[in-house]
Scaffold this motif. Structure first.
Motif, PDB file in Angstrom:
ATOM      1  N   LYS A   1      14.124  56.707 -24.395  1.00 55.74           N
ATOM      2  CA  LYS A   1      12.792  56.373 -24.940  1.00 55.74           C
ATOM      3  C   LYS A   1      12.624  54.893 -25.234  1.00 55.74           C
ATOM      4  O   LYS A   1      11.628  54.268 -24.874  1.00 55.74           O
ATOM      5  CB  LYS A   1      12.563  57.164 -26.243  1.00 55.74           C
ATOM      6  N   SER A   2      13.621  54.338 -25.898  1.00 53.04           N
ATOM      7  CA  SER A   2      13.517  52.921 -26.272  1.00 53.04           C
ATOM      8  C   SER A   2      13.533  52.022 -25.032  1.00 53.04           C
ATOM      9  O   SER A   2      12.910  50.963 -24.999  1.00 53.04           O
ATOM     10  CB  SER A   2      14.650  52.545 -27.214  1.00 53.04           C
ATOM     11  N   GLU A   3      14.234  52.463 -23.999  1.00 53.81           N
ATOM     12  CA  GLU A   3      14.243  51.695 -22.744  1.00 53.81           C
ATOM     13  C   GLU A   3      12.866  51.745 -22.090  1.00 53.81           C
ATOM     14  O   GLU A   3      12.361  50.736 -21.581  1.00 53.81           O
ATOM     15  CB  GLU A   3      15.286  52.280 -21.785  1.00 53.81           C
ATOM     16  N   ASN A   4      12.271  52.914 -22.138  1.00 56.74           N
ATOM     17  CA  ASN A   4      10.942  53.093 -21.563  1.00 56.74           C
ATOM     18  C   ASN A   4       9.934  52.162 -22.244  1.00 56.74           C
ATOM     19  O   ASN A   4       9.095  51.543 -21.590  1.00 56.74           O
ATOM     20  CB  ASN A   4      10.528  54.566 -21.731  1.00 56.74           C
ATOM     21  N   GLN A   5      10.083  52.058 -23.549  1.00 59.30           N
ATOM     22  CA  GLN A   5       9.193  51.190 -24.308  1.00 59.30           C
ATOM     23  C   GLN A   5       9.357  49.726 -23.874  1.00 59.30           C
ATOM     24  O   GLN A   5       8.366  49.028 -23.656  1.00 59.30           O
ATOM     25  CB  GLN A   5       9.559  51.332 -25.792  1.00 59.30           C
ATOM     26  N   LEU A   6      10.595  49.309 -23.699  1.00 55.49           N
ATOM     27  CA  LEU A   6      10.839  47.935 -23.233  1.00 55.49           C
ATOM     28  C   LEU A   6      10.236  47.707 -21.851  1.00 55.49           C
ATOM     29  O   LEU A   6       9.650  46.661 -21.578  1.00 55.49           O
ATOM     30  CB  LEU A   6      12.343  47.660 -23.138  1.00 55.49           C
ATOM     31  N   LEU A   7      10.382  48.712 -20.981  1.00 49.73           N
ATOM     32  CA  LEU A   7       9.844  48.578 -19.623  1.00 49.73           C
ATOM     33  C   LEU A   7       8.324  48.426 -19.670  1.00 49.73           C
ATOM     34  O   LEU A   7       7.741  47.708 -18.864  1.00 49.73           O
ATOM     35  CB  LEU A   7      10.230  49.790 -18.766  1.00 49.73           C
ATOM     36  N   GLU A   8       7.701  49.103 -20.633  1.00 48.61           N
ATOM     37  CA  GLU A   8       6.242  49.009 -20.742  1.00 48.61           C
ATOM     38  C   GLU A   8       5.809  47.686 -21.337  1.00 48.61           C
ATOM     39  O   GLU A   8       4.831  47.087 -20.910  1.00 48.61           O
ATOM     40  CB  GLU A   8       5.710  50.154 -21.611  1.00 48.61           C
ATOM     41  N   GLU A   9       6.556  47.223 -22.335  1.00 54.96           N
ATOM     42  CA  GLU A   9       6.128  46.046 -23.097  1.00 54.96           C
ATOM     43  C   GLU A   9       6.427  44.727 -22.402  1.00 54.96           C
ATOM     44  O   GLU A   9       5.756  43.740 -22.640  1.00 54.96           O
ATOM     45  CB  GLU A   9       6.859  45.997 -24.438  1.00 54.96           C
ATOM     46  N   ARG A  10       7.474  44.704 -21.595  1.00 50.74           N
ATOM     47  CA  ARG A  10       7.948  43.403 -21.138  1.00 50.74           C
ATOM     48  C   ARG A  10       7.714  43.192 -19.647  1.00 50.74           C
ATOM     49  O   ARG A  10       7.112  44.023 -18.994  1.00 50.74           O
ATOM     50  CB  ARG A  10       9.409  43.249 -21.527  1.00 50.74           C
TER      51      ARG A  10
END
Ligand SMILES: NC(=[NH2+])NCCC[C@H](N)C(=O)O
Ligand SMILES: [Mn+2]
Ligand SMILES: [Mn+2]
Length: 302
Positions: free
Chosen positions: A182-191
């Motif tokens: 989940k946290s990786e997915n968030q990084l992929l979306e944000e950055r």
């Protein structure tokens, strides 16, 4: 100019959840890596291995005080520093570093070394995003964190030995994702990363995806580090890996992607990681790794 590859072994399993991946360099050499590269017209120099302290000598319950659950960060720092020096020395010699893991934590050293004197991009062929940080990691295993480390994300901002100074996230492309936290997915979306999942490959085909990945990774930089986690492939093709995930790249897709890498300037630096001979069948994953390296270095069918 003929290319010459400098083979550098990093026999470490400090970043993985299971033992045995430290035997990867041996297995890949034994599968005939040098001969396959030579048959593709690539000169090879075998630089031997970096020193990794023997697993039997280490404390299995080691806990890093600062990061809590991150496992073996000190040992990984030691391996990363050695590897970064070997990689940048090879590049300064006009050779292409070919790093043999070891678990995927070795990518920290590869990226730091590759980005020491040049602006670089990277393509991450992997089922996983490897973008966890000590705080977000579900496992504490550093092989799930090397991209975050090299980019100085989260607590890695302070970790000087792990920062690849001239790698920017706009030139980081992940290909073949199918197991993302989940946290990786968030990084992929944000950055600024570009990520292609297996589903993108299903829809668009491996050639279109890889060509686009190469354009993005190469945009405005001096060269591209190719990181090939063997679990990118389907476990039917590559059973000898510690964290297999169904639904991966096929044998032909993997070769097609590596041939496109070769056609697009070839890699600035290259690594084969996560080959675990204790989980393999008759060394077939190591053997596949040698074939894919040969394709990435320019071997063609005719
Ligand atoms: N290089 C690899 N095989 N990485 C697997 C990582 C799995 C999981 N995301 C973790 O952080 O633990
Ligand atoms: Mn993986
Ligand atoms: Mn990986």
């Amino acid at each position: 100019m003929t290319r010459s590859a400098r083979i550098i072994g990093a026999p470490t399993d400090y970043g993985a959840n299971r033992r045995g991946v430290d035997m990867g360099p041996s297995a890949i050499r034994y599968a005939g890596l040098a001969a396959k590269l030579e048959s593709a017209g690539v000169g090879t120099i075998d630089d031997g291995d970096v020193q990794a302290p023997r697993a039997e000598e280490r404390d299995p319950d080691v806990v890093q005080p600062k990061t809590g659950k991150t496992k073996f960060l000190k040992e990984i720092e030691d391996v990363s520093r050695q590897l970064a020096t070997r990689v940048s020395d090879a590049l300064n010699n006009g050779e292409t570093p070919l790093v043999l893991g070891g678990d995927h934590s070795v990518a920290i050293g590869s990226l730091v070394g590759s980005a020491a004197d040049a602006d670089i991009g990277t393509i991450w062929f992997d089922a996983h995003a490897d973008l966890n940080t000590p705080e977000t990691s579900p496992s504490g295993n550093v092989h799930g964190m090397p991209l975050a480390a090299a980019l100085g994300i989260g607590e890695f901002e302070e970790t000087v030995w792990a920062n690849a100074p001239r790698l920017s996230e706009e030139n980081v492309v992940l290909v073949g994702l199918r197991s993302v936290d989940k946290s990786e997915n968030q990084l992929l979306e944000e950055r600024g990363f570009t990520a292609y999942t297996m589903s993108d490959i299903d829809k668009r085909g491996i050639a279109a995806v890889t060509e686009e990945a190469l354009e993005i990774a190469h945009d405005g930089v001096d060269g591209v580090h190719i990181s090939l986690d063997l679990d990118w492939l389907d476990p039917k093709e590559a059973p000898g890996v510690g964290t297999p995930v169904r639904g991966g790249a096929t044998y032909r897709e993997a070769h097609a992607a590596m041939e496109l890498v070769a056609n697009h300037d070839g890699p600035r630096s290259f690594e084969l990681v996560e080959v675990n001979p204790t989980l393999d069948q008759h060394n077939e994953t190591a053997s596949l790794a040698t074939e894919l390296a040969a394709s990435a270095f320019g071997k063609t069918i005719l």
